[in-house]
Design an enzyme around this catalytic site. Structure first.
Site, PDB file in Angstrom:
ATOM      1  N   ASP A  25     -10.637 -11.760  10.781  1.00 54.92           N
ATOM      2  CA  ASP A  25      -9.574 -11.998   9.811  1.00 54.92           C
ATOM      3  C   ASP A  25      -8.238 -12.165  10.539  1.00 54.92           C
ATOM      4  O   ASP A  25      -7.548 -11.193  10.813  1.00 54.92           O
ATOM      5  CB  ASP A  25      -9.526 -10.782   8.884  1.00 54.92           C
ATOM      6  CG  ASP A  25      -8.911 -11.087   7.538  1.00 54.92           C
ATOM      7  OD1 ASP A  25      -8.403 -12.192   7.365  1.00 54.92           O
ATOM      8  OD2 ASP A  25      -8.944 -10.198   6.671  1.00 54.92           O
ATOM      9  N   ASP A  78      -5.508 -13.757   9.478  1.00 52.60           N
ATOM     10  CA  ASP A  78      -4.374 -13.619   8.557  1.00 52.60           C
ATOM     11  C   ASP A  78      -3.181 -14.483   8.964  1.00 52.60           C
ATOM     12  O   ASP A  78      -2.061 -13.996   9.093  1.00 52.60           O
ATOM     13  CB  ASP A  78      -3.936 -12.157   8.461  1.00 52.60           C
ATOM     14  CG  ASP A  78      -4.906 -11.307   7.673  1.00 52.60           C
ATOM     15  OD1 ASP A  78      -5.514 -11.830   6.729  1.00 52.60           O
ATOM     16  OD2 ASP A  78      -5.069 -10.117   8.011  1.00 52.60           O
ATOM     17  N   ASP A 103       2.443   2.022   3.334  1.00 54.50           N
ATOM     18  CA  ASP A 103       3.396   1.032   3.840  1.00 54.50           C
ATOM     19  C   ASP A 103       4.835   1.461   3.603  1.00 54.50           C
ATOM     20  O   ASP A 103       5.727   1.111   4.376  1.00 54.50           O
ATOM     21  CB  ASP A 103       3.213  -0.324   3.130  1.00 54.50           C
ATOM     22  CG  ASP A 103       1.856  -0.938   3.350  1.00 54.50           C
ATOM     23  OD1 ASP A 103       1.182  -0.566   4.317  1.00 54.50           O
ATOM     24  OD2 ASP A 103       1.473  -1.808   2.535  1.00 54.50           O
ATOM     25  N   HIS A 109     -10.924 -14.164   3.639  1.00 58.80           N
ATOM     26  CA  HIS A 109     -12.158 -13.456   3.281  1.00 58.80           C
ATOM     27  C   HIS A 109     -13.207 -14.434   2.757  1.00 58.80           C
ATOM     28  O   HIS A 109     -14.403 -14.275   3.020  1.00 58.80           O
ATOM     29  CB  HIS A 109     -11.877 -12.395   2.218  1.00 58.80           C
ATOM     30  CG  HIS A 109     -11.036 -11.267   2.706  1.00 58.80           C
ATOM     31  ND1 HIS A 109     -10.584 -10.260   1.864  1.00 58.80           N
ATOM     32  CD2 HIS A 109     -10.546 -10.968   3.931  1.00 58.80           C
ATOM     33  CE1 HIS A 109      -9.858  -9.406   2.564  1.00 58.80           C
ATOM     34  NE2 HIS A 109      -9.825  -9.815   3.816  1.00 58.80           N
ATOM     35  N   ASP A 133      -4.609 -13.750  -2.477  1.00 60.17           N
ATOM     36  CA  ASP A 133      -3.957 -13.481  -1.200  1.00 60.17           C
ATOM     37  C   ASP A 133      -3.966 -14.771  -0.405  1.00 60.17           C
ATOM     38  O   ASP A 133      -5.039 -15.267  -0.019  1.00 60.17           O
ATOM     39  CB  ASP A 133      -4.684 -12.387  -0.424  1.00 60.17           C
ATOM     40  CG  ASP A 133      -4.217 -10.994  -0.804  1.00 60.17           C
ATOM     41  OD1 ASP A 133      -3.403 -10.877  -1.740  1.00 60.17           O
ATOM     42  OD2 ASP A 133      -4.656 -10.024  -0.172  1.00 60.17           O
ATOM     43  N   ASP A 166      -0.581 -12.461   2.246  1.00 61.79           N
ATOM     44  CA  ASP A 166      -1.264 -11.490   3.108  1.00 61.79           C
ATOM     45  C   ASP A 166      -1.442 -12.167   4.467  1.00 61.79           C
ATOM     46  O   ASP A 166      -2.549 -12.459   4.899  1.00 61.79           O
ATOM     47  CB  ASP A 166      -2.615 -11.108   2.485  1.00 61.79           C
ATOM     48  CG  ASP A 166      -3.296  -9.999   3.251  1.00 61.79           C
ATOM     49  OD1 ASP A 166      -2.698  -9.468   4.202  1.00 61.79           O
ATOM     50  OD2 ASP A 166      -4.442  -9.671   2.913  1.00 61.79           O
ATOM     51  N   HIS A 174       0.872  -1.179   0.000  1.00 62.16           N
ATOM     52  CA  HIS A 174       0.000   0.000   0.000  1.00 62.16           C
ATOM     53  C   HIS A 174       0.907   1.226   0.000  1.00 62.16           C
ATOM     54  O   HIS A 174       2.040   1.169   0.488  1.00 62.16           O
ATOM     55  CB  HIS A 174      -0.854   0.081   1.262  1.00 62.16           C
ATOM     56  CG  HIS A 174      -1.794  -1.041   1.492  1.00 62.16           C
ATOM     57  ND1 HIS A 174      -1.421  -2.223   2.091  1.00 62.16           N
ATOM     58  CD2 HIS A 174      -3.128  -1.155   1.254  1.00 62.16           C
ATOM     59  CE1 HIS A 174      -2.469  -3.024   2.203  1.00 62.16           C
ATOM     60  NE2 HIS A 174      -3.514  -2.404   1.698  1.00 62.16           N
TER      61      HIS A 174
END
Length: 437
Positions: A308, A310, A105, A272, A297, A340, A102
């Site tokens: 989430d 991750d 980031d 997701h 991802d 991710d 991003h």
């Protein structure tokens, strides 16, 4: 210094399934041919900036637990540069081809829009240099349109057009940076493109504005000559209660409504998918059926948690089913597998970053091998083809022929005057076949 943070570690290499080296690949042999294609080219692995280098190990109940050099002090120009250097050095140590980011980031913190653009531009200059130095590429870039308080009510769907314009500025610069850095894709992750209460929300206005925003992005892509793919990442909820990009089918309906089904694809995330009540393989299969499979991802959730988490993928069984759908789709094209995923808050050592990524890489690589073996064996594919063979026959062709009416199809049933023969779906046999691999 951050430049030396990963210096004690050798480049990770393939050593085979019998290796006892915790810092080696057992299944990811990047040059191995799988169904006529190099494993690296099938998988196109990428490391994400946000979880692996920006997240300090904090959660809603506690402060950060990591003590990495670039986390010390404010996120100023020096720290941001250290973070970029460490990230590209780490990707090189893993011997993986790609990274993702991003805008926020990779840059120093900024307050005004002018400072934001200047800080990001400086970061892009440095990233271009680092890509050459470390021999890494950009799988995709994106703009963070959910973290800052200005986006508390969304970005493209915000009630205030001034926020919409701010978001447009971020996306313009991030898309142009992605183009300059040779990125293969650009992702729009609508983290707050939804609502929490219907009482203060006009859904119709927000949907139209969301569609307008995406059309503007696609138009700008063509204006600047970016040939990569624009991707939307479906997510059902969290942080907002109702997300407009709930799942792959929802996104496709949105794209059709605004005439973008041939311009935009989906970046599917495993966690997701499960949050939406689907399986990972369902979402990939749906994207394949709709012709909008773009990128993935790679992560997983915790079945006992409703959010989430991750985590790095670690189930060959689950990933084999997903990889079957990727192979049936002919691969990911410009896309790839982006991790991710984040190490746990208690995993505070540099080695833990290696272990998380190595485990994820090997899990997906082994799943690729299993899925390829299943397809090359042919039994499952032959059964699927045979199960739908009637649609290639006279009746199937008649049903889909231009001009065929409902009455004509119904008259066929009346004239045939017999009950269709029931045929077993053989689910248990299919499951047993998969398990044999």
């Amino acid at each position: 210094m951050s430049a030396d943070y990963f210096a004690p570690f050798a480049t990770v290499k393939y050593e085979g399934p019998d290796s006892t080296n915790d810092l080696a690949y057992r299944w990811y042999d990047k040059d191995r041919l799988v169904m006529g294609k190099r494993m690296e080219d099938h998988l196109r692995f990428a490391v994400c900036m946000w979880h692996s280098f920006c997240w300090p190990g904090s959660d809603v109940f506690g402060a950060g637990t990591f003590s990495r050099p670039w986390h010390a002090g404010p996120n100023d120009r020096v720290r941001a540069a250290q973070k970029r250097e460490a990230a590209l050095a780490f990707v090189e140590k893993l011997d993986l081809p790609f990274y993702c980011f991003h805008d926020v980031d990779v840059m120093a913190d900024a307050e005004t829009i002018g400072e934001f653009r200047q800080s990001f531009a400086e970061a892009v200059d440095h990233l271009e240099e680092l890509q050459g130095k470390h021999g890494r590429r950009l799988l995709w870039g994106t703009a963070n349109l959910f973290g800052h308080p200005r986006y508390m009510a969304g970005a493209a769907t915000n009630p205030d057009p001034e926020v919409f314009a701010w978001a447009a500025s971020q996306v313009r610069d991030a898309l142009e940076a992605t183009h300059r850095l040779g990125g293969a894709n650009y992702v729009l992750w609508g983290g707050r493109e939804g609502y929490d209460s219907i009482l203060n929300t006009e859904i119709g206005v927000e949907q139209r504005n969301f569609g307008r925003f995406l059309n503007l992005v696609v138009d700008h892509k063509h204006r600047i000559g970016f040939t990569g793919t624009i991707l939307i990442e479906p997510k059902p909820h969290e942080p907002t209660k109702h997300q407009y990009d709930f799942d792959t089918q929802t996104v496709y309906a949105f794209l059709k409504r605004f005439g973008l089904e041939n311009e935009v694809k989906v970046n599917i995330e495993a966690n997701h998918a499960t949050l939406s009540g689907h399986t990972f393989e369902h979402e990939i299969a749906m994207a394949r059926a709709l012709g909008i499979l773009g990128s993935i991802d790679a992560n997983r959730g915790d079945p006992q948690n409703g959010w989430d988490t991750d985590q790095f993928p670690n189930s060959v069984e689950e990933l084999t089913l997903a990889m079957l759908e990727v192979l049936r789709a002919g691969g990911l094209g410009n896309g790839g597998f982006n991790f991710d995923a984040k190490v746990r808050r208690q995993s505070i050592d540099a080695a833990d970053l290696f272990h998380g990524h190595i485990g994820g890489v090997d899990t997906i690589a082994r799943a690729l091998l299993r899925a390829a073996a299943i397809i090359e064996d042919g039994q499952l594919e032959r059964f699927r083809v045979d199960r739908y063979a009637g649609w290639q026959g006279e009746l199937g062709r008649m049903i889909h022929a231009d001009g065929t009416s409902l009455a004509q199809v119904a008259d066929h049933a009346v004239a045939a005057n017999h009950e269709p023969e029931a045929r077993s779906g053989r689910q248990e046999w299919c499951e047993n076949l998969i398990n044999r691999f």
